[in-house]
Motif scaffolding. Structure first.
Motif, short mmCIF file in Angstrom:
data_model
loop_
_atom_site.label_atom_id
_atom_site.label_comp_id
_atom_site.label_asym_id
_atom_site.label_seq_id
_atom_site.Cartn_x
_atom_site.Cartn_y
_atom_site.Cartn_z
N GLU A 18 0.83 -1.21 0.00
CA GLU A 18 0.00 0.00 0.00
C GLU A 18 0.86 1.26 0.00
O GLU A 18 0.52 2.26 -0.63
N LEU A 19 1.98 1.21 0.71
CA LEU A 19 2.90 2.34 0.74
C LEU A 19 3.43 2.64 -0.67
O LEU A 19 3.47 3.79 -1.11
N GLY A 66 4.46 5.95 -3.23
CA GLY A 66 5.59 5.85 -4.14
C GLY A 66 6.89 5.48 -3.46
O GLY A 66 7.97 5.73 -4.00
N TYR A 67 6.79 4.88 -2.28
CA TYR A 67 7.96 4.41 -1.54
C TYR A 67 7.71 3.01 -1.00
O TYR A 67 6.57 2.67 -0.68
N GLY A 68 8.78 2.24 -0.86
CA GLY A 68 8.77 1.02 -0.08
C GLY A 68 9.56 1.29 1.19
O GLY A 68 10.22 2.32 1.31
N ALA A 72 12.54 4.80 -3.05
CA ALA A 72 11.55 5.12 -4.09
C ALA A 72 11.16 3.86 -4.86
O ALA A 72 12.01 3.16 -5.39
N GLN A 73 9.87 3.56 -4.88
CA GLN A 73 9.33 2.49 -5.71
C GLN A 73 7.82 2.66 -5.77
O GLN A 73 7.16 2.74 -4.74
N ARG A 74 7.30 2.72 -6.99
CA ARG A 74 5.85 2.90 -7.14
C ARG A 74 5.23 1.67 -7.77
O ARG A 74 5.76 1.12 -8.73
N ALA A 76 6.65 2.69 9.22
CA ALA A 76 7.54 2.34 8.11
C ALA A 76 8.61 3.42 7.96
O ALA A 76 8.30 4.61 7.93
N TRP A 77 9.87 2.99 7.88
CA TRP A 77 10.96 3.96 7.68
C TRP A 77 12.10 3.31 6.91
O TRP A 77 12.00 2.18 6.50
#
Length: 198
Positions: free
Chosen positions: A93-94, A99-101, A132-134, A127-128
Motif C-alpha cells: 500500500e505504501l 511511491g515508496y517502499g 523510491a518504488q511505485r 515504516a521507515w
C-alpha cells in the motif's frame, strides 16, 4: 469484569458489496435481553501506515473521502489481500499510494473503529528507511503526498482537513514509540528491498 452476554440469535439483515449488517440478540448475565446491529466486514483486514521520510518527517496523503464528501489529509491505508501478511500489505500500500517502499516495518497495534457496532479494525504499521518504488494502485485519481514535520503534530491534528481519528491515533502512537515511551511485543521486520544490502 462481568460475564460476557450470550448470543442466542443472529441474522443478516442487510448486505452490500463491502459490508454485511447482522442483527444480534443478546442475553446479559442479569437476564436482560437486547437486540443490537453489528456492521461486519469480510476479508483478512486492513493496514494503516505511518511512513517516515526521515526522523522528523511523516508522509500523509490527500484523497477524497465519500463519508465526508470532501478531500482530507490522512495516513495511507488499504486492505490486506488474501495470502498477504499485514506487513506485506503495508509495504504494498505504501508503494501504491506514496511511491515508496520501506526497509524497516514495525507493527504497533490493531485498533477498532467503533467497537459498539462495528467489527472492523485496522493494523497500524510504522515504516521507515524508505526507498523510491511505485506500484500501480486502484485509486481513481492521483494521490497528493504531503510531507509534514512530526514535531508539529499538535498543529497538524487541529487543521480542518485532518479529521480521521485512526490517523491521529496512529501518529501519536508512532511519536511515542520513536521517543521510546511506547513498548510493543512484535519484532521489527526488515523486508528485502531493491539494492538493499548491496
Amino acid at each position: 469484569m462481568p460475564n460476557k452476554p450470550s448470543i442466542f440469535k443472529r441474522a443478516t439483515v442487510a448486505r452490500s458489496r463491502l459490508f454485511r449488517a447482522d442483527e444480534i440478540h443478546l442475553r446479559f448475565s442479569n437476564g436482560e435481553e437486547r437486540t443490537y446491529e453489528k456492521l461486519c466486514t469480510g476479508g483478512p483486514g486492513a493496514v494503516l501506515i505511518v511512513p517516515l521520510l526521515d526522523e522528523n518527517t511523516v508522509l500523509l496523503v490527500r484523497e477524497y473521502a465519500v463519508g465526508i464528501e470532501d478531500y482530507h489529509l490522512a495516513l495511507p491505508k488499504g486492505a490486506i489481500d488474501q495470502g498477504e501478511s499485514l506487513l506485506e500489505a503495508a509495504n504494498r500500500e505504501l508503494k501504491e499510494e506514496v511511491g515508496y517502499g520501506a526497509r524497516k516495518l514495525q507493527f504497533l497495534k490493531k485498533i477498532n473503529l467503533s467497537p459498539a457496532y462495528m467489527e472492523h479494525g485496522i493494523n497500524i504499521v510504522l515504516a521507515w528507511d524508505l526507498y523510491a518504488q511505485r506500484l500501480e494502485g486502484d485509486e481513481p485519481e492521483p494521490i497528493e503526498v504531503v510531507p509534514f514535520p512530526l514535531a508539529d503534530l499538535l498543529q497538524l491534528i487541529m487543521r480542518p482537513d485532518v479529521c480521521e481519528g485512526r490517523s491521529i491515533a496512529a501518529l501519536f502512537m508512532a511519536r511515542e514509540w520513536l521517543a521510546g515511551r511506547l513498548q510493543v511485543d512484535s519484532p521489527l521486520v526488515t523486508p528485502e528491498a531493491p539494492g538493499h544490502g548491496q
